[in-house]
Design a protein around this motif. Structure first.
Motif, PDB file in Angstrom:
ATOM      1  N   ASN A  19      -9.661   6.217   5.020  1.00 40.89           N
ATOM      2  CA  ASN A  19      -8.472   5.399   4.812  1.00 40.89           C
ATOM      3  C   ASN A  19      -8.142   4.580   6.056  1.00 40.89           C
ATOM      4  O   ASN A  19      -7.802   3.395   5.970  1.00 40.89           O
TER       5      ASN A  19
ATOM      6  N   PHE B  99      -8.028   0.513   6.120  1.00 41.18           N
ATOM      7  CA  PHE B  99      -6.792  -0.185   6.457  1.00 41.18           C
ATOM      8  C   PHE B  99      -6.927  -1.004   7.738  1.00 41.18           C
ATOM      9  O   PHE B  99      -6.355  -2.093   7.842  1.00 41.18           O
TER      10      PHE B  99
ATOM     11  N   SER C  77      -4.487  -7.224  -6.876  1.00 40.74           N
ATOM     12  CA  SER C  77      -4.356  -5.798  -6.591  1.00 40.74           C
ATOM     13  C   SER C  77      -3.389  -5.133  -7.562  1.00 40.74           C
ATOM     14  O   SER C  77      -3.661  -4.047  -8.088  1.00 40.74           O
TER      15      SER C  77
ATOM     16  N   TRP D  83      -9.417  -3.826  -3.216  1.00 41.22           N
ATOM     17  CA  TRP D  83      -8.339  -3.148  -2.503  1.00 41.22           C
ATOM     18  C   TRP D  83      -7.534  -2.256  -3.456  1.00 41.22           C
ATOM     19  O   TRP D  83      -7.201  -1.119  -3.111  1.00 41.22           O
TER      20      TRP D  83
ATOM     21  N   SER E 212      -9.675   0.802  -4.245  1.00 38.37           N
ATOM     22  CA  SER E 212      -9.914   1.684  -3.102  1.00 38.37           C
ATOM     23  C   SER E 212      -8.674   2.474  -2.715  1.00 38.37           C
ATOM     24  O   SER E 212      -8.735   3.694  -2.537  1.00 38.37           O
ATOM     25  N   THR E 213      -7.547   1.785  -2.560  1.00 37.06           N
ATOM     26  CA  THR E 213      -6.345   2.465  -2.071  1.00 37.06           C
ATOM     27  C   THR E 213      -5.770   3.416  -3.119  1.00 37.06           C
ATOM     28  O   THR E 213      -5.277   4.496  -2.774  1.00 37.06           O
TER      29      THR E 213
ATOM     30  N   ASN F 291      -2.458   4.868   7.897  1.00 36.25           N
ATOM     31  CA  ASN F 291      -1.969   3.537   7.522  1.00 36.25           C
ATOM     32  C   ASN F 291      -1.134   2.933   8.642  1.00 36.25           C
ATOM     33  O   ASN F 291      -1.281   1.757   8.993  1.00 36.25           O
TER      34      ASN F 291
ATOM     35  N   PHE G 229       1.602   2.770  -6.521  1.00 30.90           N
ATOM     36  CA  PHE G 229       1.155   1.671  -5.668  1.00 30.90           C
ATOM     37  C   PHE G 229       1.441   0.309  -6.298  1.00 30.90           C
ATOM     38  O   PHE G 229       1.631  -0.684  -5.584  1.00 30.90           O
TER      39      PHE G 229
END
Length: 402
Positions: free
Chosen positions: A28, A32, A67, A121, A124-125, A152, A345
């Motif tokens: 992570n 980031f 995203s 993104w 992944s996140t 982060n 998210f």
């Protein structure tokens, strides 16, 4: 109100700092850092290619939109296909897109690449947030999310400055090279995670409509609270430089340094508090500090007053975000954690985008960024009203059950 209370009551504390926890946090951090290096440098590169202000703004807007659109599907895919495949696809898209920026000289093609990058993104996140939720012991979820969030925060504090320094010293191509290497290292790290097997969906989940499978209803309450704070944060990251010009503060970047420093300090503390006392012991003080920070920011006229505002805001921001994520995971069934993270998210992305647009319109109407920040503090009052309503409705439901 959730599963954390049950977990806390069951006794023995399982280890938090396992190999898989450390590797996931490292993956992570690398992702980031790669991303944060590009935030201040891609707009500069686009303007150097002849892009106008609208196109420079679209660099962020298009990325956020793609995203946001991806996350619900990413959450659903995580629950069906498993964590590893979705994460690797997302990280690979990120790495290939960043490397591809090197060979793109047309503004329109860069904007198209940003849309694809946003998809990677989002995948992944959302995946990493779900993987870490699987790894952290339930009775230490707040603490674990607090420590995980430090990756982060560290990237947010150092990444943009590193990207600008490399661009000024060596050129944008070196920024892309290092950013690509970091994304590749994130892929390599993720290969060493011991992923749990996908949890079979329950009969209730199987009978849900397709749209209900994309969103997790149990995540809507914490996600709505996150939306309020994300709108405020969107106003800060978008307009803090312009506010600095208005207030006569030359170096507003100091705000982010002080904010990140306080976030690094409070997240481990508030994570333990969440596990031992519950979300209200973190969310209510966090909201108070956030309102104070926003109001102090609106009246700041020097580096000292800006730093005090940043420290207060950092306590609130550093407390609320990981607590809400831990609460989201605690409320969701294990086979719905992917969808819950996608919902969570998505609220963050939507909030930052709304903050840039809505608060920007308010600043334009009022002619003052200071007034805009004072108005944004009312969103935290909305936060408190929503949370207060949830506590009241839960108490009524509990009384009716008895």
């Amino acid at each position: 109100m959730d599963q954390t209370t049950t977990a806390r009551a069951k006794g023995s504390r399982k280890p938090l700092w396992t190999k898989d926890f450390l590797i996931t946090a490292l993956a992570n951090l690398l992702l980031f850092f790669s991303f944060q290096m590009l935030i201040p440098t891609i707009p500069i590169h686009l303007s150097q290619l002849g892009g106008n202000n609208v196109q420079v703004g679209l660099v962020i807007g298009i990325f956020t939109i793609s995203s946001l659109l991806t996350r619900p599907f990413a959450g659903r895919a995580l629950d069906i296909l498993g964590r590893k495949h979705v994460l690797l696809v997302g990280l690979t898209i990120c790495a290939l897109t960043i490397a591809g920026y090197t060979y793109i000289a047309a503004v329109t093609l860069i904007l198209a690449a940003r849309f694809v990058h946003g998809i990677g993104w989002g995948l992944s996140t959302t995946s990493l947030g779900t993987v870490i939720a699987d790894i952290i012991p339930p009775e230490r979820r707040g603490e674990g999310m607090g420590y995980y969030g430090l990756s982060n925060t560290f990237a947010m504090a150092i990444g943009p400055l590193t990207g600008l320094w490399i661009m000024q010293s060596y050129g944008f191509s070196y920024v892309l090279l290092i950013s690509t290497i970091l994304a590749i290292l994130s892929i390599c790290s993720s290969l060493f995670i011991a992923y749990p097997k996908p949890i079979p969906p329950t009969n209730r989940a199987k009978s849900q409509r397709f749209t209900d499978r994309l969103w997790e209803r149990s995540a809507l309450l914490p996600s709505s609270l996150l939306l309020c704070t994300a709108i405020c944060y969107g106003g800060i990251v978008t307009f803090i430089t312009l506010f600095g010009h208005e207030a006569g503060i030359p170096n507003v970047g100091f705000f982010f340094f002080c904010n990140a420093s306080m976030v690094l300090l409070v997240r481990p503390i508030t994570g333990v508090l969440f596990d031992r006392k519950g979300p209200e012991w973190v969310l209510l003080p966090g909201a108070a500090f956030t309102i104070t920070g926003l109001l102090l920011l609106s009246y700041a006229n020097s580096n000292l007053s800006l730093a005090i505002a940043a420290l207060c805001y950092g306590v609130g921001f550093g407390s609320i975000q990981p607590a809400l994520q831990a609460w989201t995971i605690s409320r969701a069934a294990p086979d719905r954690r992917g969808a819950a993270n996608g919902t969570f998210f998505s609220a963050n992305d939507l909030g930052i985008g709304l903050g840039a647009m809505v608060l920007g319109a308010i600043a334009n109407w009022s002619g003052s960024y200071a007034l805009m920040y004072r108005f944004s503090s009312t969103l935290i009052i909305v936060f408190l009203l929503i949370y207060g309503w949830s506590i009241w409705s839960y108490s009524l439901h509990k009384k009716a059950a008895h």
